[in-house]
Design a protein around this motif. Structure first.
Motif, mmCIF file in Angstrom:
data_model
loop_
_atom_site.group_PDB
_atom_site.id
_atom_site.type_symbol
_atom_site.label_atom_id
_atom_site.label_comp_id
_atom_site.label_asym_id
_atom_site.label_seq_id
_atom_site.Cartn_x
_atom_site.Cartn_y
_atom_site.Cartn_z
ATOM 1 N N LEU A 17 1.192 -1.518 -0.525
ATOM 2 C CA LEU A 17 0.152 -0.046 -0.258
ATOM 3 C C LEU A 17 1.073 1.205 0.173
ATOM 4 O O LEU A 17 0.335 2.451 -0.982
ATOM 5 N N CYS A 18 1.944 1.532 1.047
ATOM 6 C CA CYS A 18 2.293 2.567 0.964
ATOM 7 C C CYS A 18 3.239 2.792 0.084
ATOM 8 O O CYS A 18 3.829 3.608 -1.059
ATOM 9 N N ASP A 20 2.896 1.471 -3.245
ATOM 10 C CA ASP A 20 2.502 2.280 -4.336
ATOM 11 C C ASP A 20 1.190 3.384 -4.667
ATOM 12 O O ASP A 20 1.760 4.530 -5.489
ATOM 13 N N HIS A 21 1.296 4.317 -3.156
ATOM 14 C CA HIS A 21 0.713 5.332 -2.868
ATOM 15 C C HIS A 21 1.851 6.396 -2.790
ATOM 16 O O HIS A 21 2.350 7.668 -3.371
ATOM 17 N N PHE A 22 3.307 6.280 -1.979
ATOM 18 C CA PHE A 22 3.757 7.072 -1.749
ATOM 19 C C PHE A 22 5.975 6.685 -1.789
ATOM 20 O O PHE A 22 6.062 7.440 -2.197
ATOM 21 N N VAL A 69 -2.867 4.265 6.915
ATOM 22 C CA VAL A 69 -2.078 4.251 5.828
ATOM 23 C C VAL A 69 -3.344 4.603 4.525
ATOM 24 O O VAL A 69 -3.947 5.649 3.777
ATOM 25 N N LYS A 70 -4.271 3.235 5.111
ATOM 26 C CA LYS A 70 -5.671 3.397 4.539
ATOM 27 C C LYS A 70 -6.659 5.166 3.918
ATOM 28 O O LYS A 70 -6.815 5.303 2.816
ATOM 29 N N ILE A 72 -5.048 8.236 4.940
ATOM 30 C CA ILE A 72 -4.536 8.835 4.369
ATOM 31 C C ILE A 72 -4.917 9.145 2.688
ATOM 32 O O ILE A 72 -4.540 9.890 2.083
ATOM 33 N N ILE A 73 -5.005 7.761 2.247
ATOM 34 C CA ILE A 73 -4.654 7.537 0.478
ATOM 35 C C ILE A 73 -6.219 8.145 0.328
ATOM 36 O O ILE A 73 -6.002 8.562 -0.657
ATOM 37 N N LYS A 74 -7.418 7.229 1.058
ATOM 38 C CA LYS A 74 -8.696 8.117 0.979
ATOM 39 C C LYS A 74 -8.977 9.723 1.165
ATOM 40 O O LYS A 74 -9.236 10.297 -0.241
ATOM 41 N N TYR A 76 -6.689 11.232 0.067
ATOM 42 C CA TYR A 76 -5.562 11.911 -1.298
ATOM 43 C C TYR A 76 -6.576 11.762 -2.533
ATOM 44 O O TYR A 76 -6.219 12.900 -3.345
ATOM 45 N N ASN A 77 -6.970 10.800 -2.366
ATOM 46 C CA ASN A 77 -8.042 10.399 -3.706
ATOM 47 C C ASN A 77 -9.418 11.240 -3.914
ATOM 48 O O ASN A 77 -9.348 11.454 -4.814
#
Length: 79
Positions: A17-18, A20-22, A69-70, A72-74, A76-77
């Protein structure tokens, strides 16, 4: 018989996850701290940037880190 996740599985999932996103990920793991309990940490390649989460057990700390982490990704999206 149901498959039981191990902490290694959880760490690999958080790492993916990290990454893929960061981007670059240096370290994802969990350790016990005498005063604070279990701490899960994801450290990134760019300097000293990291995310941490704690928990009553090692599994709970990893689960809390994955949820963080999820989230933060949510966010961001959503922007």
């Amino acid at each position: 018989m149901a498959y039981k996740k191990t902490n290694s599985d959880r760490i690999k999932r958080i790492y993916q996850l990290c990454e893929d996103h960061f981007g670059g990920v240096r370290f994802v793991g969990v350790k016990y701290h005498k005063k604070m309990g279990w701490i899960a940490k994801a450290q990134f390649d760019d300097g000293f940037e990291s995310l941490t989460a704690d928990g009553e057990s090692d599994t709970e700390a990893l689960r809390n880190l994955k949820n963080r982490v999820k989230k933060i990704i949510k966010r961001y999206n959503a922007v």
